[in-house]
Design an enzyme around this catalytic site. Structure first.
Site, mmCIF file in Angstrom:
data_model
loop_
_atom_site.group_PDB
_atom_site.id
_atom_site.type_symbol
_atom_site.label_atom_id
_atom_site.label_comp_id
_atom_site.label_asym_id
_atom_site.label_seq_id
_atom_site.Cartn_x
_atom_site.Cartn_y
_atom_site.Cartn_z
ATOM 1 N N GLU A 1 -4.043 25.572 21.425
ATOM 2 C CA GLU A 1 -3.415 24.356 20.909
ATOM 3 C C GLU A 1 -2.224 24.663 19.996
ATOM 4 O O GLU A 1 -1.192 23.994 20.062
ATOM 5 C CB GLU A 1 -4.446 23.526 20.145
ATOM 6 C CG GLU A 1 -5.531 22.917 21.018
ATOM 7 C CD GLU A 1 -6.597 22.200 20.213
ATOM 8 O OE1 GLU A 1 -7.501 21.608 20.833
ATOM 9 O OE2 GLU A 1 -6.534 22.243 18.958
ATOM 10 N N GLU A 2 -2.365 25.657 19.128
ATOM 11 C CA GLU A 2 -1.339 25.929 18.129
ATOM 12 C C GLU A 2 -0.238 26.861 18.629
ATOM 13 O O GLU A 2 0.917 26.736 18.208
ATOM 14 C CB GLU A 2 -1.976 26.514 16.869
ATOM 15 C CG GLU A 2 -2.901 25.541 16.146
ATOM 16 C CD GLU A 2 -3.373 26.057 14.805
ATOM 17 O OE1 GLU A 2 -2.891 27.134 14.383
ATOM 18 O OE2 GLU A 2 -4.212 25.391 14.187
ATOM 19 N N ARG B 1 5.862 22.992 16.200
ATOM 20 C CA ARG B 1 5.464 24.261 15.588
ATOM 21 C C ARG B 1 6.034 25.418 16.416
ATOM 22 O O ARG B 1 5.765 25.534 17.617
ATOM 23 C CB ARG B 1 3.938 24.369 15.547
ATOM 24 C CG ARG B 1 3.454 25.550 14.699
ATOM 25 C CD ARG B 1 2.022 25.920 15.026
ATOM 26 N NE ARG B 1 1.021 24.959 14.641
ATOM 27 C CZ ARG B 1 0.417 24.930 13.451
ATOM 28 N NH1 ARG B 1 0.749 25.785 12.519
ATOM 29 N NH2 ARG B 1 -0.507 24.024 13.199
ATOM 30 N N GLU C 1 -8.243 26.796 19.553
ATOM 31 C CA GLU C 1 -7.247 26.627 18.498
ATOM 32 C C GLU C 1 -5.982 27.433 18.775
ATOM 33 O O GLU C 1 -4.868 26.972 18.509
ATOM 34 C CB GLU C 1 -7.845 27.046 17.146
ATOM 35 C CG GLU C 1 -8.871 26.074 16.585
ATOM 36 C CD GLU C 1 -8.243 24.762 16.124
ATOM 37 O OE1 GLU C 1 -7.020 24.729 15.911
ATOM 38 O OE2 GLU C 1 -8.985 23.771 15.970
ATOM 39 N N LYS D 1 -14.153 26.973 0.381
ATOM 40 C CA LYS D 1 -14.398 25.690 1.046
ATOM 41 C C LYS D 1 -14.746 25.872 2.518
ATOM 42 O O LYS D 1 -15.456 25.057 3.098
ATOM 43 C CB LYS D 1 -13.170 24.786 0.917
ATOM 44 C CG LYS D 1 -12.812 24.409 -0.508
ATOM 45 C CD LYS D 1 -11.562 23.541 -0.539
ATOM 46 C CE LYS D 1 -11.181 23.170 -1.957
ATOM 47 N NZ LYS D 1 -9.942 22.331 -1.989
#
Length: 244
Positions: free
Chosen positions: A118-119, A160, A115, A137
């Site tokens: 990717e980010e 981003r 992650e 959640k």
């Protein structure tokens, strides 16, 4: 590591409330002169209800969506700790820590590395576990990531932004001030605020760990040289922050 990622199914406050309810029922029975047998069965009933509630809480915890992420770190000249954040997808004016869901068959550590790549387009070595945060959640495990290289192109790089933030020398007043400024830029969601609080508490340990990792990286680069598709460090401004 699925079981290791699940926190206790109840808090000390909830456990205290359960004990208080049991005690209250027994006190009512005593005041109304219940027989010993009646008090015994009332106590068993309340205890059974509490146990059933705790089991439901535990099952709910087990069903929380598992997530993982990182706090990317490096040490700037003078021992100043730098931390990278990325823009929020829904609220570009806010900055967040890179994190996402754990895929089927994937280990939590692997998800955290994937992650972050990717980010934020970062490659590095996982450090210590910083914290576990939950929003009811999902439950997210956050690691320190000691950055070894920054990719020039990455999955979410077209939309981003990523940015290094200087948090100063851990333990100094400038560090406290920098952390307070970061709180203002960070997403107001409780999970991100709690991650920042955990980072502030363990900043000296994170800097020490980062310095050791960077020494190892420099030794490797002297031997093999950096990859052509990545750069080891982004240029630092006078404040110690840089944008990619």
């Amino acid at each position: 590591s699925s079981m290791g990622d699940v926190k206790s199914p109840f808090t000390s406050f909830q456990a205290g409330m359960a004990v208080a309810v049991c005690g209250g029922v027994l006190a009512v029975g005593w005041q109304h002169h219940w027989s010993t047998n009646e008090i015994h069965w009332a106590g068993l009933f309340v205890a059974g209800c509490c146990c059933a509630w705790l089991v439901l809480q535990f099952v709910r915890r087990l069903r929380l969506r598992r997530r993982a992420g990182c706090v990317p770190l490096r040490v700037a000249p003078g021992g100043r700790l730098n931390m990278m954040l990325v823009q929020s997808r829904k609220h570009p004016e806010w900055w967040i820590f890179p994190a996402g869901g754990v895929e089927p068959g994937e280990r939590v550590e692997e998800a955290a590395i994937r992650e972050t790549r990717e980010e934020a387009g970062l490659v590095g070595r996982l450090g210590r576990i910083i914290c576990d945060v939950s929003d009811g959640k999902s439950q997210t495990r956050i690691y320190a990531l000691h950055v070894e290289a920054e990719l020039e192109q990455w999955d979410e790089g077209d939309w981003r932004q990523r940015k290094w933030f200087d948090v100063g020398v851990p333990g100094s007043s400038s560090c406290d001030e920098a952390v307070q400024r970061l709180y203002m830029l960070l997403s107001p969601k409780a999970q991100h605020q709690r991650i920042m609080q955990a980072c502030a508490r363990m900043a000296p340990e994170l800097r020490s760990e980062a310095e050791k990792c960077e020494v190892a990286v420099r030794k490797r680069h002297l031997v093999g040289g950096p990859s052509s598709s990545a750069r080891q460090r982004a240029p630092l401004s006078e404040s110690g922050a840089s944008t990619s």
